[in-house]
Design an enzyme around this catalytic site. Sequence first.
Site, PDB file in Angstrom:
ATOM      1  N   HIS A   1       0.979  -1.190   0.029  1.00 38.91           N
ATOM      2  CA  HIS A   1       0.021   0.056  -0.126  1.00 38.91           C
ATOM      3  C   HIS A   1       0.910   1.153  -0.025  1.00 38.91           C
ATOM      4  O   HIS A   1       1.535   1.552  -0.942  1.00 38.91           O
ATOM      5  CB  HIS A   1      -0.850  -0.087   1.269  1.00 38.91           C
TER       6      HIS A   1
ATOM      7  N   ASP B   1       2.600   5.269  -7.190  1.00 38.87           N
ATOM      8  CA  ASP B   1       3.794   5.185  -6.555  1.00 38.87           C
ATOM      9  C   ASP B   1       4.838   5.036  -7.317  1.00 38.87           C
ATOM     10  O   ASP B   1       6.235   4.935  -6.908  1.00 38.87           O
ATOM     11  CB  ASP B   1       3.696   4.049  -5.344  1.00 38.87           C
TER      12      ASP B   1
ATOM     13  N   HIS C   1      -2.556  -2.263  -9.548  1.00 36.64           N
ATOM     14  CA  HIS C   1      -3.586  -1.926  -8.531  1.00 36.64           C
ATOM     15  C   HIS C   1      -4.970  -2.713  -8.546  1.00 36.64           C
ATOM     16  O   HIS C   1      -5.453  -3.326  -9.539  1.00 36.64           O
ATOM     17  CB  HIS C   1      -3.998  -0.435  -9.236  1.00 36.64           C
TER      18      HIS C   1
HETATM   19  N1  ACO Z   1       4.154  -7.442 -10.302  1.00 36.21           N
HETATM   20  C1  ACO Z   1       3.949  -8.593 -11.056  1.00 36.21           C
HETATM   21  N2  ACO Z   1       2.903  -9.299 -11.276  1.00 36.21           N
HETATM   22  C2  ACO Z   1       1.754  -8.664 -10.637  1.00 36.21           C
HETATM   23  C3  ACO Z   1       1.700  -7.354  -9.845  1.00 36.21           C
HETATM   24  C4  ACO Z   1       3.206  -6.693  -9.886  1.00 36.21           C
HETATM   25  N3  ACO Z   1       3.242  -5.485  -9.297  1.00 36.21           N
HETATM   26  N4  ACO Z   1       0.537  -6.758  -9.605  1.00 36.21           N
HETATM   27  C5  ACO Z   1      -0.124  -7.989  -9.867  1.00 36.21           C
HETATM   28  N5  ACO Z   1       0.587  -9.015 -10.467  1.00 36.21           N
HETATM   29  C6  ACO Z   1       0.192 -10.346 -11.219  1.00 36.21           C
HETATM   30  C7  ACO Z   1      -0.414 -11.216 -10.146  1.00 36.21           C
HETATM   31  O1  ACO Z   1       0.929 -12.074  -9.762  1.00 36.21           O
HETATM   32  C8  ACO Z   1      -1.526 -11.826 -10.706  1.00 36.21           C
HETATM   33  O2  ACO Z   1      -0.941 -12.750 -11.759  1.00 36.21           O
HETATM   34  P1  ACO Z   1      -1.540 -14.315 -11.894  1.00 36.21           P
HETATM   35  O3  ACO Z   1      -2.944 -13.889 -12.477  1.00 36.21           O
HETATM   36  O4  ACO Z   1      -0.625 -14.868 -12.963  1.00 36.21           O
HETATM   37  O5  ACO Z   1      -1.734 -14.970 -10.660  1.00 36.21           O
HETATM   38  C9  ACO Z   1      -2.175 -11.109 -11.417  1.00 36.21           C
HETATM   39  O6  ACO Z   1      -1.078  -9.955 -11.788  1.00 36.21           O
HETATM   40  C10 ACO Z   1      -3.217 -10.276 -10.768  1.00 36.21           C
HETATM   41  O7  ACO Z   1      -2.975  -9.566  -9.534  1.00 36.21           O
HETATM   42  P2  ACO Z   1      -3.489  -9.691  -8.285  1.00 36.21           P
HETATM   43  O8  ACO Z   1      -2.748 -10.372  -7.142  1.00 36.21           O
HETATM   44  O9  ACO Z   1      -4.916 -10.397  -8.413  1.00 36.21           O
HETATM   45  O10 ACO Z   1      -3.710  -8.144  -8.002  1.00 36.21           O
HETATM   46  P3  ACO Z   1      -4.322  -7.571  -6.709  1.00 36.21           P
HETATM   47  O11 ACO Z   1      -5.466  -6.655  -7.008  1.00 36.21           O
HETATM   48  O12 ACO Z   1      -4.909  -8.458  -5.687  1.00 36.21           O
HETATM   49  O13 ACO Z   1      -3.379  -6.541  -6.131  1.00 36.21           O
HETATM   50  C11 ACO Z   1      -1.543  -4.828  -5.674  1.00 36.21           C
HETATM   51  C12 ACO Z   1      -3.039  -5.286  -6.546  1.00 36.21           C
HETATM   52  C13 ACO Z   1      -1.537  -5.347  -4.521  1.00 36.21           C
HETATM   53  C14 ACO Z   1      -1.402  -3.463  -6.027  1.00 36.21           C
HETATM   54  C15 ACO Z   1      -0.480  -5.572  -6.526  1.00 36.21           C
HETATM   55  O14 ACO Z   1      -0.692  -5.000  -8.170  1.00 36.21           O
HETATM   56  C16 ACO Z   1       0.692  -5.189  -6.352  1.00 36.21           C
HETATM   57  O15 ACO Z   1       1.282  -5.797  -5.217  1.00 36.21           O
HETATM   58  N6  ACO Z   1       1.556  -4.222  -6.937  1.00 36.21           N
HETATM   59  C17 ACO Z   1       2.893  -3.893  -6.323  1.00 36.21           C
HETATM   60  C18 ACO Z   1       2.705  -3.033  -5.085  1.00 36.21           C
HETATM   61  C19 ACO Z   1       2.164  -1.552  -5.384  1.00 36.21           C
HETATM   62  O16 ACO Z   1       2.757  -1.049  -6.171  1.00 36.21           O
HETATM   63  N7  ACO Z   1       1.294  -1.241  -4.351  1.00 36.21           N
HETATM   64  C20 ACO Z   1       0.906   0.144  -4.596  1.00 36.21           C
HETATM   65  C21 ACO Z   1      -0.526   0.166  -5.019  1.00 36.21           C
HETATM   66  S1  ACO Z   1      -1.225   1.973  -5.142  1.00 36.21           S
HETATM   67  C22 ACO Z   1      -1.371   2.518  -3.498  1.00 36.21           C
HETATM   68  O17 ACO Z   1      -1.441   1.532  -2.675  1.00 36.21           O
HETATM   69  C23 ACO Z   1      -1.306   3.884  -3.395  1.00 36.21           C
END
Ligand code: ACO
Length: 436
Positions: free
Chosen positions: A275, A370, A314
């Site tokens: 987050h 971010d 996201h």
């Molecule tokens: N890098 C690589 N793969 C990713 C990423 C990432 N940053 N985010 C999602 N994926 C992949 C997952 O592994 C998943 O792949 P799969 O279908 O093969 O299993 C697919 O994309 C879907 O991802 P979810 O986990 O379902 O996405 P979710 O909505 O749960 O997660 C999150 C959102 C937590 C923000 C995620 O994208 C993440 O961890 N990003 C990196 C951290 C980040 O930048 N956070 C800031 C968010 S903005 C904020 O808080 C202000």
Amino acid sequence: MGDNGSEGKNSLSIRDNRTGRDYEIDILEGDVIRAMDLRQIKVDNGDFGMMAYDPAYTNTASTRSTVTFIDGERGILRYRGYPIEQLAERSTHLEVSYLLLKGELPTQAQLDDFVHDVTFHTYVHENITEMLAGFRYDAHAMGMMISAVAALSTFYPEAKEIHDPEARWQQIIRLVAKMPTLAAYAYRHHRGLPYVYPENELSYTANFLNMLFRIGTRDYRPSPVLEKALDILFILHADHEQNCSTSTMRMVASSGADPYSALAGAMAALYGPLHGGANEAVLRMLNRIGSVDNIPAFLEGVKRKEERLMGFGHRVYKAYDPRASIIKRTADEVFEVTGRNPLLDIALELERIALSEEYFVERNLYPNVDFYSGIIYQAMGFPVEMFPVLFAIPRSVGWLAQWQELLEDSEQRIARPRQVYVGEEARDFIPMGDRG
Ligand code: ACO
């Protein structure tokens, strides 16, 4: 589920194949039903009734809200109906704060009063300052902030009067005013520098920069470009509807806790690397990648799921995060003053490759807010530990706006999710000597 001939009716027909019974469930605005309406679906009268299983609340609306609108598919973000692009271009953080907190843009007189009140509440009690001095020299700024905000509740016992709108407003002013002071003190503590007291003739962000970076009595005037850039970054971070930290704010506040305690809880939720800690994680990731040549190997690791591409993806946006585009423009202006951050080249190339590779495209993984904010903060002279703090300062406005909305919403009660118990059936205690 089917229509069962009730065409045109704003309801959902559900057939329970276990009993053969049919149910009509009202559809509220949009595609929303009341989860409680599912409870009438029972196999027999002794049943608890149907529940929705929704780990991480990915498909559950916990409130009706008028604060922030997001359309993740189309990359739209609006505060109280105003597009984020217009607010970032034409407004200021305190004006946007007023908008979020009161629901309407202020008149000049209202804005002047608000700015005056915030400016004149920036000082914190000296005991808070002493408390901060008690932290270890290398304490993380976010841990210090969370503790200091929680401690503020002990200084303002009237904050417990959460149903008194005047007392509520008083705490809101205090929190908006004191967050930059606490943040600056946490930073100065880490550096072993004496605290700089707030200066009332400076703007919200200029005062913050002054408290952070002024050394001794030397005349320090923050660059107007950096003052403005920080103000824009604050606008972009001010609210983002029911995310992890905002939901925590609402959850804690739903028990009647005072806003300082609830806000400390929200900050704790923001602290996590998925987050508000993400921009810190982005910088660490870019440093680890080290050079443009190492990007392909890094991205292969991401695809093998050994790495996560921080600053990408996201829960809500499945398009380019609109805040990320504005930040990218702000970055150019900041670098003209500070010099170019060498990590920018790695970031730009990472984005270019990621946006063209199937793995990322099919998962709708775009840069989020971010991805670039950390690079700007670093160029401005902030250490990475300050990044989540820089997020928490403006987001406190959103948390407080959502807190007010919660308290004025007659449908809200203490929050209490349900569970599906999958543990052991009842069993008898086994004395120690009889255990395997
Ligand atoms: N890098 C690589 N793969 C990713 C990423 C990432 N940053 N985010 C999602 N994926 C992949 C997952 O592994 C998943 O792949 P799969 O279908 O093969 O299993 C697919 O994309 C879907 O991802 P979810 O986990 O379902 O996405 P979710 O909505 O749960 O997660 C999150 C959102 C937590 C923000 C995620 O994208 C993440 O961890 N990003 C990196 C951290 C980040 O930048 N956070 C800031 C968010 S903005 C904020 O808080 C202000």
